[in-house]
Design a protein around this motif. Structure first.
Motif, PDB file in Angstrom:
ATOM      1  N   CYS A 122      -7.763   2.253   6.204  1.00 45.92           N
ATOM      2  CA  CYS A 122      -6.760   2.900   5.130  1.00 45.92           C
ATOM      3  C   CYS A 122      -8.176   4.103   5.075  1.00 45.92           C
ATOM      4  N   CYS A 204       1.507  -1.195   3.632  1.00 42.39           N
ATOM      5  CA  CYS A 204       1.726  -1.319   4.705  1.00 42.39           C
ATOM      6  C   CYS A 204       2.256  -2.307   4.749  1.00 42.39           C
ATOM      7  N   CYS A 207       0.076  -5.129   5.714  1.00 48.79           N
ATOM      8  CA  CYS A 207      -1.366  -6.129   4.942  1.00 48.79           C
ATOM      9  C   CYS A 207      -0.478  -6.155   3.736  1.00 48.79           C
TER      10      CYS A 207
HETATM   11  S1  SF4 Z   1      -2.247  -0.447   8.063  1.00 43.93           S
HETATM   12 FE1  SF4 Z   1      -3.462  -2.246   6.581  1.00 43.93          FE
HETATM   13  S2  SF4 Z   1      -5.632  -1.135   6.552  1.00 43.93           S
HETATM   14 FE2  SF4 Z   1      -4.062   0.698   7.724  1.00 43.93          FE
HETATM   15  S3  SF4 Z   1      -4.202   2.015   6.109  1.00 43.93           S
HETATM   16 FE3  SF4 Z   1      -2.306   0.523   6.126  1.00 43.93          FE
HETATM   17  S4  SF4 Z   1      -2.878  -0.720   3.784  1.00 43.93           S
HETATM   18 FE4  SF4 Z   1      -4.434   0.584   4.836  1.00 43.93          FE
END
Ligand code: SF4
Length: 233
Positions: A122, A204, A207
């Motif tokens: 993040c 995302c 997550c």
């Molecule tokens: S993939 Fe998950 S850990 Fe990476 S930026 Fe997106 S929310 Fe954050």
């Protein structure tokens, strides 16, 4: 009003006086903010239901208002589709703020950093691009609401953002989930279809899981924030 200074410190300027707009409507807060800061202000758009409302309010107040989105390269297809739909509806181009490519990140930190160190991921994909972008602005508009999480319970409608060193405007701070949905229906606004599949909060792909409030974000870990609205938690 220009608040950009050469000093990178994030403390509020000594002469900064922010109005108390707690009794103002969201539309009034947005209108005040754009009047005061445009073009040094932009709406942070994460394509969630709150932004459906804010996009409409912002473009109602100023058709040339600025909007940016943090593109982690890992957003849902539905989110990218909505991105295009919003640009067409409001005849605008949403500024794309980005970190390194996924390949660059994997080469430096290993594959799937979100699984091994989500805070670092993040930080790289969201917080640093945000910090760079916000350093060029005097104020930003966000969709945070006090009832979303304990960390957001103290948000004011207009406040100084110590983390990034600019004014933060939260027009929906006192809105409930129901208020947001009522306004979306009233204005017949496009919204992320993932909300209809049980995702209350959308980020995302790796997550985000379905869930109430922010429980679907980084499910199974203690992490509840990206670090955009408070230091990573
Ligand atoms: S993939 Fe998950 S850990 Fe990476 S930026 Fe997106 S929310 Fe954050």
């Amino acid at each position: 009003m220009s608040l950009i200074s050469d000093n990178p410190a994030t403390a509020a300027p000594a002469d900064l006086v922010l109005p108390d707009l707690e009794a103002a409507s969201a539309a009034e807060v947005v209108a005040w903010a754009l009047d005061e800061f445009h073009p040094g202000i932009a709406l942070a758009c994460s394509f969630q239901k709150e932004e459906a409302v804010l996009l409409d309010l912002v473009f109602e107040a100023r058709p040339d208002a600025r909007v940016f989105a943090l593109d982690t390269g890992l957003l849902f297809d539905q989110t990218y589709d909505l991105w295009k739909q919003v640009e067409e509806r409001y005849s605008t181009t949403i500024e794309r703020w980005q970190g390194p490519t996924l390949a660059e990140q994997a080469a430096r930190h290993g594959d799937k950093l979100w699984a091994t160190n989500p805070s670092q991921c993040c930080g790289i994909r969201k917080v640093e691009p945000l910090r760079r972008g916000l350093s060029t602005l005097d104020a930003w508009v966000t969709g945070i609401r006090r009832d979303q999480s304990p960390a957001r319970a103290g948000a004011a409608k207009v406040e100084w953002d110590d983390q990034f060193g600019l004014v933060k405007v939260n027009p929906l701070a006192d809105w409930s989930d129901k208020d947001v949905w009522r306004e979306i229906a009233k204005r017949d606004l496009p919204y992320n279809p993932l909300h209809d599949q049980g995702y209350a909060s959308i980020g995302c792909v790796p997550c985000t899981r379905p869930g109430e409030g922010r429980e679907g974000r980084w499910a199974g870990s203690d992490k509840v924030e990206c670090g955009l609205h408070q230091e990573d938690a």
